[in-house]
Design an enzyme around this catalytic site. Structure first.
Site, PDB file in Angstrom:
ATOM      1  N   CYS A 128       0.698  -1.123   0.122  1.00  0.00           N
ATOM      2  CA  CYS A 128       0.212  -0.084   0.039  1.00  0.00           C
ATOM      3  C   CYS A 128       0.804   1.236   0.161  1.00  0.00           C
ATOM      4  CB  CYS A 128      -1.063   0.107   1.201  1.00  0.00           C
ATOM      5  SG  CYS A 128      -2.329  -1.121   1.021  1.00  0.00           S
ATOM      6  N   GLY A 261      11.844  -5.002   1.942  1.00  0.00           N
ATOM      7  CA  GLY A 261      11.135  -5.376   3.017  1.00  0.00           C
ATOM      8  C   GLY A 261      10.006  -4.372   3.088  1.00  0.00           C
ATOM      9  N   GLU A 263       7.566  -2.525   6.082  1.00  0.00           N
ATOM     10  CA  GLU A 263       7.406  -2.802   7.787  1.00  0.00           C
ATOM     11  C   GLU A 263       5.870  -2.680   8.265  1.00  0.00           C
ATOM     12  OE1 GLU A 263       8.519  -0.025   5.819  1.00  0.00           O
ATOM     13  OE2 GLU A 263       7.886   1.688   6.384  1.00  0.00           O
ATOM     14  N   HIS A 287      16.123  -3.138   9.530  1.00  0.00           N
ATOM     15  CA  HIS A 287      15.562  -1.798   9.107  1.00  0.00           C
ATOM     16  C   HIS A 287      13.995  -2.009   9.452  1.00  0.00           C
ATOM     17  CE1 HIS A 287      15.114   1.433   6.523  1.00  0.00           C
ATOM     18  NE2 HIS A 287      14.272   1.036   6.249  1.00  0.00           N
ATOM     19  N   GLU A 288      13.455  -3.027   8.842  1.00  0.00           N
ATOM     20  CA  GLU A 288      12.184  -3.050   8.868  1.00  0.00           C
ATOM     21  C   GLU A 288      11.563  -3.066  10.558  1.00  0.00           C
ATOM     22  OE1 GLU A 288      11.065  -2.251   6.543  1.00  0.00           O
ATOM     23  OE2 GLU A 288      12.393  -3.059   4.929  1.00  0.00           O
ATOM     24  N   HIS A 291      11.575   0.367  12.038  1.00  0.00           N
ATOM     25  CA  HIS A 291      10.345   1.157  11.617  1.00  0.00           C
ATOM     26  C   HIS A 291       9.138   0.995  12.676  1.00  0.00           C
ATOM     27  CE1 HIS A 291      10.597   3.094   7.832  1.00  0.00           C
ATOM     28  NE2 HIS A 291      11.147   1.953   7.171  1.00  0.00           N
ATOM     29  N   GLU A 310      12.229   7.475   6.666  1.00  0.00           N
ATOM     30  CA  GLU A 310      13.238   6.586   6.240  1.00  0.00           C
ATOM     31  C   GLU A 310      14.664   6.991   6.967  1.00  0.00           C
ATOM     32  OE1 GLU A 310      12.952   3.709   5.555  1.00  0.00           O
ATOM     33  OE2 GLU A 310      10.941   3.798   4.555  1.00  0.00           O
ATOM     34  N   ASP A 367       5.917   7.349  -6.153  1.00  0.00           N
ATOM     35  CA  ASP A 367       6.585   6.257  -6.547  1.00  0.00           C
ATOM     36  C   ASP A 367       7.640   6.766  -7.639  1.00  0.00           C
ATOM     37  OD1 ASP A 367       5.481   4.345  -5.066  1.00  0.00           O
ATOM     38  OD2 ASP A 367       3.852   3.782  -6.626  1.00  0.00           O
ATOM     39  N   TYR A 375      16.540   8.109   2.692  1.00  0.00           N
ATOM     40  CA  TYR A 375      17.088   7.231   3.526  1.00  0.00           C
ATOM     41  C   TYR A 375      18.642   7.386   3.776  1.00  0.00           C
ATOM     42  CZ  TYR A 375      13.670   3.986   1.951  1.00  0.00           C
ATOM     43  OH  TYR A 375      12.254   3.146   1.467  1.00  0.00           O
ATOM     44  N   ARG A 544      12.609  -7.450  -7.105  1.00  0.00           N
ATOM     45  CA  ARG A 544      13.083  -6.284  -6.129  1.00  0.00           C
ATOM     46  C   ARG A 544      13.732  -5.105  -7.010  1.00  0.00           C
ATOM     47  NH1 ARG A 544      17.206  -7.281  -1.216  1.00  0.00           N
ATOM     48  NH2 ARG A 544      17.016  -5.250  -0.208  1.00  0.00           N
ATOM     49  N   MET A 545      13.119  -4.172  -6.842  1.00  0.00           N
ATOM     50  CA  MET A 545      13.499  -3.027  -7.664  1.00  0.00           C
ATOM     51  C   MET A 545      14.882  -2.455  -7.529  1.00  0.00           C
ATOM     52  SD  MET A 545      10.160  -0.584  -7.754  1.00  0.00           S
ATOM     53  CE  MET A 545       9.952  -0.398  -5.860  1.00  0.00           C
ATOM     54  N   LYS A 546      15.650  -2.592  -6.376  1.00  0.00           N
ATOM     55  CA  LYS A 546      16.862  -2.319  -5.961  1.00  0.00           C
ATOM     56  C   LYS A 546      17.822  -3.049  -6.979  1.00  0.00           C
ATOM     57  CE  LYS A 546      20.157  -2.580  -2.231  1.00  0.00           C
ATOM     58  NZ  LYS A 546      20.618  -3.107  -1.022  1.00  0.00           N
TER      59      LYS A 546
END
Ligand SMILES: [Zn+2]
Length: 598
Positions: A128, A261, A263, A287-288, A291, A310, A367, A375, A544-546
């Site tokens: 979301c 990930g 959170e 990291h998550e 959060h 972030e 987005d 970050y 994964r976009m990274k």
């Protein structure tokens, strides 16, 4: 009458929901959720009540006593979706909306059985953040609004549902061949933390308040990888105060999950690329988990203040890494982050307004604005505040900050007022203006160094001159050190150097995706053919976009690899999450007409 958030139709003068009750059936054939959302209001209300929606088919709206509520759906706006205006009769305390989601809902990814590890059952998961909750449920979709929720989700009987909530029981039915799962989320959350996943899922207990969920084929590996989670939670509580969400459960998704990930409270969603087999990638889980304090407890008021989520979380993540594994490990993490920051700065340009921490996003899709800047520039700003205040004072400040703003959503300016109140003079001493409101990375950015880091960077800089690391040196490197070494190598090497690296560091066969993708990026940029089959395999399997961005970008350097990239994207695109598809396509569009690098 005022809009609260540039990405929402929510209006400050209108009623606010304080509770959401969802009752949804998951229809894999039609790729739809079908059911009812009840919004319980903070008090009796009348008149216009504007909700956000995208692609929702709203069939009826009633008050709790069955009185029809007139409603109208506005025109489709590309970034915001459609305004859904309800006209509440006097004294309305609750509205019940019957609706269906669209098969194209951007919050939902529907996977065919062959896209899962098991291969026999379909899978559904939601994402979301940033502004996709509106395609899952009609709601004022802004983090300024928080609500608790209850849900009942009906799924095919072979499958299980999990949500960002506590489980409240499951039973067979209501129809033959179905099973229904109940959930309760007593803590108030912003809409972007609503989350649902449905699939063939199993779980393993990891500790007194943690459990990991995954497909049966993955669950053992996941339980092993994340076995130490209770130690991390306990250490985080010492640093940031009590864990306020009761349970910390995790879900490992199929490989098309577009992020590392997410959170989602009580149920962190994770990419399976973290299952390195050596517990070397748990920093994403750290990291998550962080959060749970920064982001989920104290939340950005809207996406123009995303750095509050972030920047603080990356700072908290590295503070935790330092507490758990020592300062050297934290310094390596800062160095890896610096690399990501430089890539984002280069992509946007140093003078782009998207490199400010406090951004202006009216008319901008969040987005599209997503990058490492909130970050990594954000966490450097927090680290600078920490250095200026002194660690002990700053730790005290952080605990006060979280106690003062817990379960609220705040702006950059509210943060600054609190900073000045509790740590007077610190803002001026570090010069907050350029950090928050100007593009680029200010000159006084904190530098993170160690002898180990310096030695690795120096060694990598001598690679082009022919000096290779010795077998003894390589054996002594942990995964983070290997990654830092690779990140500091030239982006283009000759085939003999590629072959040497691959053999000496056993790169193509790595299970650690950070190292693997860094290597494949060098190999792609170097037109090194022996790595292509593995590159293709990664790009087709993982969403994964990274990883997609650097790999497709590197493939763009040479005509041959450029053609390969187009071919792979054509094959992989139908399997990608819409967000991943957009990233990959945008990279490829950019280099279509540029000449080959010399
Ligand atoms: Zn985060």
């Amino acid at each position: 009458m005022a809009r609260l958030d540039p990405h929402s139709y929510a209006d400050s003068d209108q009623p606010r929901p304080r509770q959401l009750r969802l009752s949804l059936a998951v229809d894999f054939e039609r790729r739809q959720l079908d059911g009812e959302a009840a919004l319980v209001l903070a008090g009796p209300a009348a008149g216009p009540f504007d909700l956000d929606s995208r692609g929702l088919d709203v069939r009826s709206v009633l008050t709790s006593d069955g009185t029809p509520v007139p409603f109208e759906l506005g025109p489709e706006e590309p970034v915001l979706g459609q305004r859904l205006r309800l006209l509440l009769p006097a004294g309305t305390r609750e509205v019940r909306l019957r609706y269906r989601t669209s098969p194209e809902a951007p919050a939902l990814q529907w996977l065919d059985p062959q896209q899962t590890a098991g291969g026999r059952h379909p899978f559904l998961f939601s994402q979301c953040q940033a502004i996709h909750a509106r395609s899952l449920v009609p709601i004022p979709d802004t983090p300024r609004v928080r609500f608790s929720y209850e849900a009942e989700v009906v799924v095919p009987e072979a499958l299980a549902a999990v949500m960002s909530a506590g489980p409240a029981g499951d039973r067979a039915g209501p129809r033959t061949g179905t099973r229904s799962f109940r959930f309760r989320m007593p803590q108030p959350i912003p809409p972007y933390l609503l989350a649902l996943a449905v699939g063939q899922l199993e779980s393993r207990d990891l500790g007194p308040r943690s459990r990991v969920w995954a497909e049966p084929q993955t669950v053992e590996a996941a339980a092993w990888e994340f076995a130490d989670i209770e130690k991390v939670i306990a250490r985080a509580e010492q640093l940031f105060g009590p864990y306020d969400w009761e349970r910390y459960d995790m879900l490992v998704l199929p490989p098309s999950f577009p992020y590392g990930g997410m959170e989602n409270p009580r149920m962190t969603f994770l990419t399976p690329t973290l299952l390195a087999g050596d517990r070397s990638l748990v920093d994403v889980v750290v990291h998550e988990l962080a959060h749970s304090w920064t982001g989920n407890l104290v939340t950005n008021a809207d996406m123009e203040h995303f750095w509050l989520n972030e920047g603080f979380t990356v700072w908290a993540e590295r503070r935790l890494l330092e507490a758990l594994h020592g300062e050297e490990e934290a310094v390596l993490a800062w160095a890896i982050g610096q690399n990501a920051l430089e890539e984002s700065m280069e992509r946007f340009g140093n003078d782009s307004p998207l490199t400010c921490l406090r951004t202006r996003l009216q008319g901008v899709d969040p987005d599209e604005a997503f990058s490492s800047v909130p970050y990594e520039k954000g966490s450097r700003f927090v680290a600078l505040l920490e250095r200026a205040a002194g660690r002990v004072r700053f730790d005290g400040f952080m605990r006060e900050y979280m106690a003062r703003f817990r379960f609220t959503s705040i702006t950059t300016e509210e943060f600054l007022r609190f900073l000045e109140e509790r740590l007077p003079g610190v803002a001026e001493a570090v010069g907050v203006g350029p950090w928050l409101y100007e593009p680029g990375l200010p000159e006084n950015a904190p530098v993170f160094r160690s002898a180990r880091l310096d030695a690795l960077v120096a060694l990598a800089s001598r690679f082009a001159g022919g000096e290779h690391p010795t077998a003894v040196q390589i054996r002594g490197w942990n995964p983070a050190e290997t990654l830092v070494y690779l990140q500091n190598l030239p982006r283009e090497l000759d085939p003999a150097d590629c072959a040497w690296l691959d053999a000496a560091l056993a790169l193509t066969g790595r299970g650690n995706y950070e190292i693997l993708v860094e290597w494949l990026t060098i190999a792609a940029g170097s037109d090194y053919e022996p790595a292509f089959p593995r590159t293709r395999e990664v790009l087709v399997r993982v969403g994964r976009m990274k990883y997609l961005r650097p790999l497709y970008t590197a493939l763009g350097r040479h005509p041959r690899t450029r053609a390969l990239a187009r071919e792979v994207l054509a094959e992989a695109a139908p399997r990608y999450h819409p967000l991943s598809r957009r990233v990959a396509a945008s990279v490829i569009e950019k280099y279509t007409d540029t000449p080959a690098a010399p």
